[in-house]
Motif scaffolding. Structure first.
Motif, PDB file in Angstrom:
ATOM      1  N   GLU A 194       0.830  -1.208   0.000  1.00 51.91           N
ATOM      2  CA  GLU A 194       0.000   0.000   0.000  1.00 51.91           C
ATOM      3  C   GLU A 194       0.864   1.258   0.000  1.00 51.91           C
ATOM      4  N   GLU A 195       1.980   1.203   0.722  1.00 54.88           N
ATOM      5  CA  GLU A 195       2.886   2.355   0.784  1.00 54.88           C
ATOM      6  C   GLU A 195       3.533   2.620  -0.570  1.00 54.88           C
ATOM      7  N   GLU A 196       3.940   1.544  -1.255  1.00 54.48           N
ATOM      8  CA  GLU A 196       4.532   1.700  -2.586  1.00 54.48           C
ATOM      9  C   GLU A 196       3.517   2.237  -3.573  1.00 54.48           C
ATOM     10  N   ALA A 197       2.276   1.789  -3.458  1.00 53.23           N
ATOM     11  CA  ALA A 197       1.229   2.246  -4.375  1.00 53.23           C
ATOM     12  C   ALA A 197       0.976   3.735  -4.213  1.00 53.23           C
ATOM     13  N   SER A 198       1.060   4.240  -2.985  1.00 56.57           N
ATOM     14  CA  SER A 198       0.833   5.671  -2.783  1.00 56.57           C
ATOM     15  C   SER A 198       2.017   6.487  -3.272  1.00 56.57           C
ATOM     16  N   ASP A 199       3.210   5.873  -3.373  1.00 51.63           N
ATOM     17  CA  ASP A 199       4.394   6.583  -3.849  1.00 51.63           C
ATOM     18  C   ASP A 199       4.475   6.640  -5.362  1.00 51.63           C
ATOM     19  N   LEU A 200       3.701   5.812  -6.059  1.00 50.57           N
ATOM     20  CA  LEU A 200       3.738   5.803  -7.520  1.00 50.57           C
ATOM     21  C   LEU A 200       3.194   7.114  -8.067  1.00 50.57           C
ATOM     22  N   PRO A 201       3.787   7.609  -9.154  1.00 47.87           N
ATOM     23  CA  PRO A 201       3.278   8.858  -9.729  1.00 47.87           C
ATOM     24  C   PRO A 201       1.922   8.647 -10.394  1.00 47.87           C
ATOM     25  N   THR A 202       1.157   9.719 -10.432  1.00 48.47           N
ATOM     26  CA  THR A 202      -0.148   9.648 -11.082  1.00 48.47           C
ATOM     27  C   THR A 202       0.034   9.672 -12.591  1.00 48.47           C
ATOM     28  N   GLU A 203      -1.028   9.392 -13.302  1.00 44.01           N
ATOM     29  CA  GLU A 203      -0.981   9.399 -14.759  1.00 44.01           C
ATOM     30  C   GLU A 203      -0.616  10.788 -15.286  1.00 44.01           C
ATOM     31  N   LEU A 251       3.308  14.569 -17.774  1.00 40.71           N
ATOM     32  CA  LEU A 251       4.122  15.784 -17.690  1.00 40.71           C
ATOM     33  C   LEU A 251       5.608  15.454 -17.827  1.00 40.71           C
ATOM     34  N   GLN A 252       6.046  14.368 -17.215  1.00 41.73           N
ATOM     35  CA  GLN A 252       7.443  13.968 -17.338  1.00 41.73           C
ATOM     36  C   GLN A 252       7.792  13.612 -18.782  1.00 41.73           C
ATOM     37  N   ILE A 253       6.905  12.917 -19.462  1.00 37.99           N
ATOM     38  CA  ILE A 253       7.125  12.564 -20.861  1.00 37.99           C
ATOM     39  C   ILE A 253       7.196  13.823 -21.716  1.00 37.99           C
ATOM     40  N   ARG A 254       6.271  14.757 -21.470  1.00 39.77           N
ATOM     41  CA  ARG A 254       6.287  16.016 -22.219  1.00 39.77           C
ATOM     42  C   ARG A 254       7.602  16.758 -22.024  1.00 39.77           C
ATOM     43  N   ASP A 255       8.063  16.830 -20.767  1.00 38.61           N
ATOM     44  CA  ASP A 255       9.307  17.537 -20.482  1.00 38.61           C
ATOM     45  C   ASP A 255      10.501  16.859 -21.135  1.00 38.61           C
ATOM     46  N   LEU A 256      10.513  15.530 -21.138  1.00 39.84           N
ATOM     47  CA  LEU A 256      11.603  14.811 -21.794  1.00 39.84           C
ATOM     48  C   LEU A 256      11.607  15.042 -23.301  1.00 39.84           C
ATOM     49  N   LEU A 257      10.431  15.073 -23.889  1.00 35.63           N
ATOM     50  CA  LEU A 257      10.346  15.313 -25.330  1.00 35.63           C
ATOM     51  C   LEU A 257      10.715  16.753 -25.684  1.00 35.63           C
ATOM     52  N   ALA A 258      10.469  17.672 -24.783  1.00 33.77           N
ATOM     53  CA  ALA A 258      10.779  19.074 -25.048  1.00 33.77           C
ATOM     54  C   ALA A 258      12.263  19.384 -24.860  1.00 33.77           C
ATOM     55  N   THR A 259      13.003  18.535 -24.172  1.00 32.68           N
ATOM     56  CA  THR A 259      14.429  18.755 -23.936  1.00 32.68           C
ATOM     57  C   THR A 259      15.178  18.494 -25.240  1.00 32.68           C
TER      58      THR A 259
END
Length: 140
Positions: A111-120, A125-133
């Protein structure tokens, strides 16, 4: 104008909402039948009345007229609400939560690991930032 309506209706949110309303109506019938067929008769046994509407308190006023307080209807509404909440929780919510916990345990996620996972949204946003770099975007 017709195209706009068509786009609106074919959006996933509208269809999901329509399905939720239909399922909610069917679900309401199940919960109401459990409350009406099981909980209300038990309450009627306790108050020795055919229905809680029959549970009243009559007071004679100073002028001699009688006033009837139908507190049974209020009590019935409160008990029905609580009964519906109990039925929904113990028959549907609690078993679903347990099933989710078992599925997560089977997948090896605590349960603790599940709460640490990033949201969709965070992942997008991370994918967008990587593509913009510069240098990360691949050319076809």
């Amino acid at each position: 104008m017709i195209q706009g309506f068509k786009d609106f209706v074919l959006r996933g949110n509208v269809i999901d909402l329509a399905v939720a309303v239909v399922i909610g109506a069917a679900f309401t019938l199940i919960v109401n039948s459990i409350v009406a067929g099981l909980i209300n008769p038990l309450i009627a046994l306790i108050f020795q009345a055919d229905s809680l509407n029959d549970v009243t308190w009559t007071v004679t006023g100073l002028s001699g007229n009688e006033v009837v307080f139908a507190f049974g209807t209020i009590l019935g509404a409160i008990i029905n609400f609580l009964a519906v909440a109990v039925v929904v929780y113990f028959v549907f919510v609690y078993p679903m939560n347990k099933a989710k916990e078992r599925a997560a345990a089977k997948a090896g996620i605590t349960e603790e690991e599940a709460s640490d996972l990033p949201t969709e949204q965070e992942l997008l946003l991370q994918i967008r930032d990587l593509l913009a770099t510069p240098g990360n975007a691949t050319r076809p």
